[in-house]
Motif scaffolding. Structure first.
Motif, PDB file in Angstrom:
ATOM      1  N   GLU A 184      -1.528  -8.499 -12.006  1.00 29.40           N
ATOM      2  CA  GLU A 184      -1.255  -8.011 -10.797  1.00 29.40           C
ATOM      3  C   GLU A 184      -1.828  -7.596 -10.786  1.00 29.40           C
ATOM      4  O   GLU A 184      -3.303  -6.514  -9.504  1.00 29.40           O
ATOM      5  CB  GLU A 184      -0.045  -8.311 -10.856  1.00 29.40           C
ATOM      6  CG  GLU A 184       0.641  -9.829 -10.564  1.00 29.40           C
ATOM      7  CD  GLU A 184       2.365  -9.690  -9.750  1.00 29.40           C
ATOM      8  OE1 GLU A 184       2.579  -8.799  -9.002  1.00 29.40           O
ATOM      9  OE2 GLU A 184       2.447 -10.459  -9.384  1.00 29.40           O
TER      10      GLU A 184
ATOM     11  N   LEU B 214      -5.573  -7.251  -8.195  1.00 25.91           N
ATOM     12  CA  LEU B 214      -5.507  -6.159  -7.318  1.00 25.91           C
ATOM     13  C   LEU B 214      -6.973  -4.857  -7.562  1.00 25.91           C
ATOM     14  O   LEU B 214      -7.589  -4.468  -6.720  1.00 25.91           O
ATOM     15  CB  LEU B 214      -3.897  -5.588  -7.028  1.00 25.91           C
ATOM     16  CG  LEU B 214      -3.529  -5.020  -5.826  1.00 25.91           C
ATOM     17  CD1 LEU B 214      -4.754  -4.682  -4.591  1.00 25.91           C
ATOM     18  CD2 LEU B 214      -3.065  -3.699  -5.700  1.00 25.91           C
TER      19      LEU B 214
ATOM     20  N   GLN C 294       3.546  -4.615  -5.098  1.00 19.46           N
ATOM     21  CA  GLN C 294       4.107  -5.045  -3.852  1.00 19.46           C
ATOM     22  C   GLN C 294       4.114  -4.398  -2.600  1.00 19.46           C
ATOM     23  O   GLN C 294       3.497  -4.617  -1.715  1.00 19.46           O
ATOM     24  CB  GLN C 294       5.435  -5.264  -4.007  1.00 19.46           C
ATOM     25  CG  GLN C 294       6.442  -5.812  -3.253  1.00 19.46           C
ATOM     26  CD  GLN C 294       7.794  -6.614  -3.068  1.00 19.46           C
ATOM     27  OE1 GLN C 294       7.799  -6.662  -4.552  1.00 19.46           O
ATOM     28  NE2 GLN C 294       8.437  -6.375  -2.799  1.00 19.46           N
TER      29      GLN C 294
ATOM     30  N   VAL D 266       0.552  -4.526  -0.946  1.00 21.14           N
ATOM     31  CA  VAL D 266       0.393  -5.447   0.082  1.00 21.14           C
ATOM     32  C   VAL D 266       0.828  -5.577   0.533  1.00 21.14           C
ATOM     33  O   VAL D 266       0.533  -5.732   2.100  1.00 21.14           O
ATOM     34  CB  VAL D 266       0.657  -6.769  -1.251  1.00 21.14           C
ATOM     35  CG1 VAL D 266       0.743  -8.189  -0.371  1.00 21.14           C
ATOM     36  CG2 VAL D 266      -0.299  -7.135  -2.403  1.00 21.14           C
TER      37      VAL D 266
ATOM     38  N   GLU E 285      -0.628  -6.151   4.790  1.00 22.44           N
ATOM     39  CA  GLU E 285      -0.293  -7.054   6.190  1.00 22.44           C
ATOM     40  C   GLU E 285       0.377  -6.721   6.842  1.00 22.44           C
ATOM     41  O   GLU E 285      -0.090  -7.138   8.370  1.00 22.44           O
ATOM     42  CB  GLU E 285       0.430  -8.014   5.352  1.00 22.44           C
ATOM     43  CG  GLU E 285      -0.099  -9.404   3.855  1.00 22.44           C
ATOM     44  CD  GLU E 285      -1.245  -9.538   3.824  1.00 22.44           C
ATOM     45  OE1 GLU E 285      -0.714 -10.090   5.030  1.00 22.44           O
ATOM     46  OE2 GLU E 285      -1.773  -9.541   3.097  1.00 22.44           O
TER      47      GLU E 285
ATOM     48  N   LYS F 271      -6.220  -7.994   4.370  1.00 28.65           N
ATOM     49  CA  LYS F 271      -5.334  -8.802   5.037  1.00 28.65           C
ATOM     50  C   LYS F 271      -5.203 -10.242   5.271  1.00 28.65           C
ATOM     51  O   LYS F 271      -5.969 -10.951   5.288  1.00 28.65           O
ATOM     52  CB  LYS F 271      -5.228  -8.659   6.639  1.00 28.65           C
ATOM     53  CG  LYS F 271      -3.794  -8.983   6.875  1.00 28.65           C
ATOM     54  CD  LYS F 271      -3.761  -8.871   8.137  1.00 28.65           C
ATOM     55  CE  LYS F 271      -2.191  -8.742   9.558  1.00 28.65           C
ATOM     56  NZ  LYS F 271      -1.867  -8.231  10.489  1.00 28.65           N
TER      57      LYS F 271
ATOM     58  N   LEU G  68      -5.056 -11.394  -0.054  1.00 34.64           N
ATOM     59  CA  LEU G  68      -4.891 -10.760  -1.698  1.00 34.64           C
ATOM     60  C   LEU G  68      -3.001 -12.086  -1.782  1.00 34.64           C
ATOM     61  O   LEU G  68      -2.688 -12.386  -1.255  1.00 34.64           O
ATOM     62  CB  LEU G  68      -2.994  -9.765  -1.518  1.00 34.64           C
ATOM     63  CG  LEU G  68      -4.306  -8.741  -0.893  1.00 34.64           C
ATOM     64  CD1 LEU G  68      -3.709  -7.336  -0.479  1.00 34.64           C
ATOM     65  CD2 LEU G  68      -5.338  -8.029  -1.685  1.00 34.64           C
TER      66      LEU G  68
ATOM     67  N   PHE H 273      -1.173 -12.988  -3.304  1.00 34.01           N
ATOM     68  CA  PHE H 273       0.486 -12.152  -4.464  1.00 34.01           C
ATOM     69  C   PHE H 273       1.334 -12.594  -3.316  1.00 34.01           C
ATOM     70  O   PHE H 273       1.764 -12.579  -2.255  1.00 34.01           O
ATOM     71  CB  PHE H 273       0.303 -10.585  -4.307  1.00 34.01           C
ATOM     72  CG  PHE H 273      -0.224 -10.403  -5.219  1.00 34.01           C
ATOM     73  CD1 PHE H 273      -0.599  -9.874  -6.778  1.00 34.01           C
ATOM     74  CD2 PHE H 273      -1.530 -10.007  -4.406  1.00 34.01           C
ATOM     75  CE1 PHE H 273      -1.816  -9.931  -7.644  1.00 34.01           C
ATOM     76  CE2 PHE H 273      -2.594  -8.296  -5.465  1.00 34.01           C
ATOM     77  CZ  PHE H 273      -2.852  -9.047  -6.580  1.00 34.01           C
TER      78      PHE H 273
ATOM     79  N   TYR I 128       4.413 -11.875  -2.468  1.00 32.67           N
ATOM     80  CA  TYR I 128       5.159 -10.709  -1.731  1.00 32.67           C
ATOM     81  C   TYR I 128       5.922 -10.787   0.262  1.00 32.67           C
ATOM     82  O   TYR I 128       4.940 -11.526   0.892  1.00 32.67           O
ATOM     83  CB  TYR I 128       4.817  -9.238  -1.604  1.00 32.67           C
ATOM     84  CG  TYR I 128       5.117  -8.940  -3.032  1.00 32.67           C
ATOM     85  CD1 TYR I 128       5.712  -9.523  -4.133  1.00 32.67           C
ATOM     86  CD2 TYR I 128       3.743  -8.705  -3.581  1.00 32.67           C
ATOM     87  CE1 TYR I 128       5.500  -9.102  -5.774  1.00 32.67           C
ATOM     88  CE2 TYR I 128       3.007  -8.240  -4.619  1.00 32.67           C
ATOM     89  CZ  TYR I 128       4.395  -8.327  -5.510  1.00 32.67           C
ATOM     90  OH  TYR I 128       3.903  -7.477  -7.462  1.00 32.67           O
TER      91      TYR I 128
END
Length: 199
Positions: free
Chosen positions: A66, A70, A95, A98, A102, A128, A131, A133, A135
């Motif tokens: 991760e 990133l 996290q 992200v 967002e 935005k 990504l 991930f 979360y």
């Protein structure tokens, strides 16, 4: 592209670690090399990003996929180089970053070294919705996702980890994982936290 290197942690400096693999020492610049302090003399896998430019070839090392992913995504942001991407990863978790992107949290993004309002806006524009991930964006603080009885236990555990000498940055990085523990006592959080910090 070198995806990862498996070897023994031979040396740690303020900027990098050296991984000994069959007698060859690979120097890898890391967001926070001292995360590997507990691994000195141990064989581990370090995920790598091979950065190539006209005057240099540099290996960057990460504890997990991760962080590596990133790092690569942040490098795609206009105006951000490897030094800036490392600064982000050294001071926050994947996290939290992200969630900030967002939610277009410019205040959070401008807290990173060298990131002003213009660069923060560029990060949001470029990243935005892009990504990869999974979360949730329920809240900016993980403590709000657990009930009040666990909040106190988690708070006590974090204070205990701080008393043991761990930095605020290190504690912040393990906090999301600790907050996911259901019905945990302070002792449970402490044991889990120490386990994560010593990886």
């Amino acid at each position: 592209m070198i995806a990862y290197i498996h070897g023994e942690v031979a040396e740690i400096t303020e900027q990098a670690i050296v991984l000994d693999t069959n007698g060859v020492g690979y120097e890898m610049i890391c967001p926070n090399p001292f995360r590997f302090q507990a691994d000195i003399g141990q064989k581990i896998k370090v995920y790598t990003y091979h950065y190539v430019r006209e005057d240099a070839q540099i290996l960057y090392g990460f504890q997990n996929q991760e962080e590596k992913l990133l790092f690569a995504k942040i490098l795609n942001v206009s105006g951000i180089g490897p030094k800036g991407a490392l600064a982000v990863l050294a001071t926050t978790s994947v996290q939290d970053f992200v969630v900030a992107v967002e939610q277009e949290d410019e205040k959070f993004l401008t807290s990173f070294p060298g990131v002003g309002k213009k660069t923060a806006r560029q990060m949001i524009l470029d990243l935005k919705g892009k990504l990869p991930f999974n979360y949730t964006l329920e809240t900016g603080t993980m403590e709000e996702n657990i009930d009040s009885s666990n909040q106190q236990a988690l708070h006590e555990a974090l204070e205990a980890l701080k008393a043991l000498g761990y930095s605020d940055r290190e504690i912040k990085q393990v906090k999301p994982a600790l907050a996911k523990e259901a019905e945990a006592t302070a002792d449970t959080y402490i044991r889990k936290g120490l386990s994560l910090l010593m990886k």
